[in-house]
Structures are given as C-alpha cells and as structure tokens.
Enzyme design. Structure first.
Site, PDB file in Angstrom:
ATOM      1  N   GLY A  53     -26.287  -6.799 -10.671  1.00 29.77           N
ATOM      2  CA  GLY A  53     -26.016  -7.226  -9.141  1.00 29.77           C
ATOM      3  C   GLY A  53     -24.414  -7.819 -10.005  1.00 29.77           C
ATOM      4  O   GLY A  53     -23.103  -7.231 -10.846  1.00 29.77           O
ATOM      5  N   ASP A  54     -24.253  -8.645  -9.349  1.00 30.47           N
ATOM      6  CA  ASP A  54     -22.738  -9.439  -9.924  1.00 30.47           C
ATOM      7  C   ASP A  54     -23.107 -10.829 -10.454  1.00 30.47           C
ATOM      8  O   ASP A  54     -22.624 -11.796 -10.653  1.00 30.47           O
ATOM      9  CB  ASP A  54     -21.661  -9.423  -9.429  1.00 30.47           C
ATOM     10  CG  ASP A  54     -22.354 -10.513  -7.017  1.00 30.47           C
ATOM     11  OD1 ASP A  54     -24.068 -11.073  -7.448  1.00 30.47           O
ATOM     12  OD2 ASP A  54     -22.243 -10.982  -6.720  1.00 30.47           O
TER      13      ASP A  54
END
Length: 439
Positions: free
Chosen positions: A357-358
């Site tokens: 993801g981030d």
C-alpha cells in the site's frame, strides 16, 4: 611418396629438416626447398614448443609416439593442428615422421565443445559478470582473445554499455549512444560483422578505430542476434602484427555468437525474474521479503560489531484521498515519486523498502546514533511534505513516521518493525506530518 595427402618429414639430430615430401607445402605453406635446413622448432606454435621438445626427447630415447598432436604456424600466419606419427632411426641418426593436418577436425570438435560449454555456463554462472568471464575463456580456446569485451545495448535507455572489458592497454569506455563512432556501435546498428585492420583503419581516423599502445591493431566484432533483434556485440582485438583475424576466425566467432546471445538473454531474464520476486514491481524498491532479509543481516552485524541501527516506519497521510480524487494512475505515480524522494534522503548503504500500500520502511544501516536518525526522519518528513506534480496534477500528502532502534527497542527483526509501526500510529493519531520515537 609425393602422392600422399600426409607429409613425410625427415629431421636430423640437430632438429633441422633434411627432407620433406610434396604434401608439406599444402600443409605448412612452405616449399620443400624453404623447409630443408630449417630448424623444425621454428615452425611450431610458440605455446607448444616446450611440449614438442619434450616429446622429441622421448622419441629419440626409443619411445613410440603414434598420435602426438601440436600446432604449427603456416607461412601465411595461420595456425594449423598437426597429428604426428614419428620414429627415431638410431642407425641413420634421423627422425622420420608423418604429418596429418587435423585442423578442420579440431575446429569442428572445438566449436561443438564451445557450444556445450556456453550453454552450461548460462545455467551455472551466478551473474552476468561470471557468465562473461566463462565466455571469454571459452572463446580464448578457439581464437586469439587476450583482448576481449562484450558491448550490450539497452534500447529503452538508448545506452551502449561495456559490462565486460579486458584490454591490455585500455579501460572500458563510458556508456555511449548508439549513434556514437565506436566500432561496436556500428556492429549493433548494422547487425553486420566488422573487421578492422591497419589497412582499413586509415579512413576511420576520425575516431572509429581506437589506436592504443601500438601501430598495429586488428579488431573483430560480431553482432549478438536474438529474436528481439541485436542486443550487443562480441569483440576481440589484437595489438600484435603476428595475430591477424582470418575468415575462419570470423566464421567461428559468428557461429558461437548466437549461442552467446541466447545465454546472455537467458541470464538477463533469470536476473530480472529474481529481481521481480524480491522487489516491488511499481517502485522497484525491495519488497517485504527482501527488506526482512536485509534487516536480519544488519541486526546480525550490529550485534557482532556492537553498533546501533535505526528503523523508520513510514505511512502516507491523505494518500487515499489522492487515489479517490485523482485516480489510481496518479496514485501510482505518487508512490513512485515518494520512493524516489526517500532514496535521495538516505545513503547508498541504507535500504528503502515498500511493504505494501502506502507503507514504507527505511533501514539506516550501521546507523548513526538516535539523534542523527531523527535528523534523517525530519529530512524525510520535509521531503514528502512538498507538493507533487504528477502528469499535470498537483497532489499534497505528508508522512507519519515511527522511529525504533537497536539495541534500545528490540534485538528481534519482527519485534523491531512492530515497535516502529506502533510509533508511526502514535504520530498519525497526533495529526500526522511528524515523526515519533518508540517508547
């Protein structure tokens, strides 16, 4: 006797020819008159002389040598492989020998062996450098290749590089464009063999043929062809006037070049697949598995050397908002730019990884003390707080960063990541765009 395809040679006790049959001119290139009175050893290829003289001593001591092989240098400079059947006549004090030219047979055997060796090297070599070293040795067994290099062309980057370069008088050139004047670029552009000699070099004095060390330079390059086109060139060079590349050398190098090109392409694919297995495909950063391996190794060294290290756990604030408003393609560009900025905030010896993801991890290897780790955390915070211009769109995010260190917080890999993760959540709950040291 003159009708025989093999040559009959008679040599005296001093090692000089006293008689040769007519076939000797076809095999050695010299007329019988040119050979008679000349020392036999003068015609033997220099690398085979010691072995030949040892065999001569054995023959003169009464030992039979029915299938002795060595190399001779013809009058035209070509090297020929000779199989001898020799006998010493004590009564006449003469050595009588029959010479058979087995050059074509040896060449065919050597080429077949080379193909097998190149194929085996492609499977056994750990990386491209090891593969090139093995290919150099294999080709060196087929033709003069003291000076040898591989040029590879990356079409996407329009870059011609020299990943393997052995030259007794020079170093590997810097990366080139394909339209450069270096001869290897011409081989790749045209897809054709290029042979340069002192006779053909004069018109190319503008830079096409490098003149290094000596006046005489022979340069032979062949393209590396694959189904995708020409990926590079194999090049051999000689700075000696005694070594001239022949049509047979060209055919031989062309013959093995296809196998070499396949081997290089296969090894490149293996390396790429290994890279994909351990790197994030979007950013090119180490993935979770590779990052854990590097952290384990770093912890082991830190324990052994009693040095600290630090770990930063980074989560991007407002990333979901960018994805929702600007779209996933812009979100992907943002992640790539984040990776780029992170790498510019740390040293070459540090590791930046994307674990999903981030979320990113930064290993500050052999790290400085905690206050220096905090300086780097602030540097990262400031770098990611700047606006991002992405395909005509402007995005603004900020990071929440958790900081943990060895030995203060944990000596275990997973535990250290968990502690940094918890510190990151504290920073995020505090409003984000900040860093938090683990308690």
């Amino acid at each position: 006797m003159d009708l025989l395809l093999d040559a009959v040679c008679v040599v005296d006790v001093q090692g000089c020819f006293v008689f040769v049959s007519a076939a000797s001119e076809r095999i050695f290139g010299y007329t019988p008159a040119e050979m008679i009175g000349r020392p036999m050893i003068d015609l033997v290829f220099h690398e085979d002389r010691a072995r030949t003289l040892q065999t001569v001593d054995e023959i003169m001591s009464g030992q039979s040598q029915p299938h002795f092989e060595n190399r001779y240098v013809r009058k035209d400079g070509q090297v020929v492989h000779i199989m001898w059947s020799a006998y010493w006549s004590e009564a006449d004090q003469l050595r009588i020998a029959v010479a058979r030219d087995v050059t074509e047979r040896k060449r065919a055997d050597s080429m077949q062996a080379a193909l097998y060796a190149i194929s085996e090297a492609a499977h056994a070599a750990e990386d491209l450098l090891a593969l090139f070293q093995k290919i150099h040795r294999i080709i060196g067994g087929l033709l003069p290749a003291v000076n040898f290099f591989v040029a590879l062309y990356d079409k996407n980057k329009d870059a011609l590089t020299f990943p393997y370069y052995v030259d007794e008088y020079g170093q590997a050139p810097d990366p080139q464009k394909l339209d450069s004047t270096v001869p290897s670029a011409e081989v790749i552009r045209t897809g054709r063999v290029l042979l340069l000699t002192p006779d053909t070099a004069a018109p190319r004095s503008g830079g096409g043929l490098p003149q290094v060390g000596r006046d005489s330079l022979n340069w032979l390059g062949v393209p590396l062809n694959t189904n995708k086109g020409v990926i590079g060139a194999l090049v051999v060079k000689s700075y000696s006037a005694e070594v001239r590349y022949t049509e047979q050398d060209i055919e031989l190098l062309q013959f093995v070049s296809d196998q070499v090109a396949t081997a290089i392409e296969r090894k490149q694919m293996e390396i790429w697949l290994q890279h994909l297995a351990r790197h994030d495909p979007l950013t090119g950063l180490p993935n979770r598995e590779l990052f854990h391996d590097r952290l384990e190794t770093a912890l082991h060294l830190a324990k052994r050397n009693q040095t600290p290290l630090s770990l930063l756990y980074i989560d991007l604030d407002k990333f979901k908002q960018v994805n929702d408003t600007l779209g996933h393609p812009i979100g992907d560009l943002l992640l790539q730019e984040v990776a780029h900025r992170l790498k510019h905030c740390v040293r070459e010896s540090d590791t930046v990884g994307r674990i999903g993801g981030d979320e990113f991890l930064v290993l500050l290897n052999g790290s400085p003390q905690s206050d220096q780790a905090l300086l780097i955390a602030e540097k990262i915070r400031a770098a990611l707080d700047r606006p991002f211009d992405l395909a005509g769109q402007r995005a603004h995010i900020s990071p929440s960063i958790g900081v943990a260190s060895y030995p203060t917080h944990s000596a275990d890999c997973k535990q250290l990541i968990r502690v940094a993760d918890e510190a990151m959540y504290v920073a995020k709950k505090g409003g984000g765009n900040r860093f938090q040291v683990a308690s």
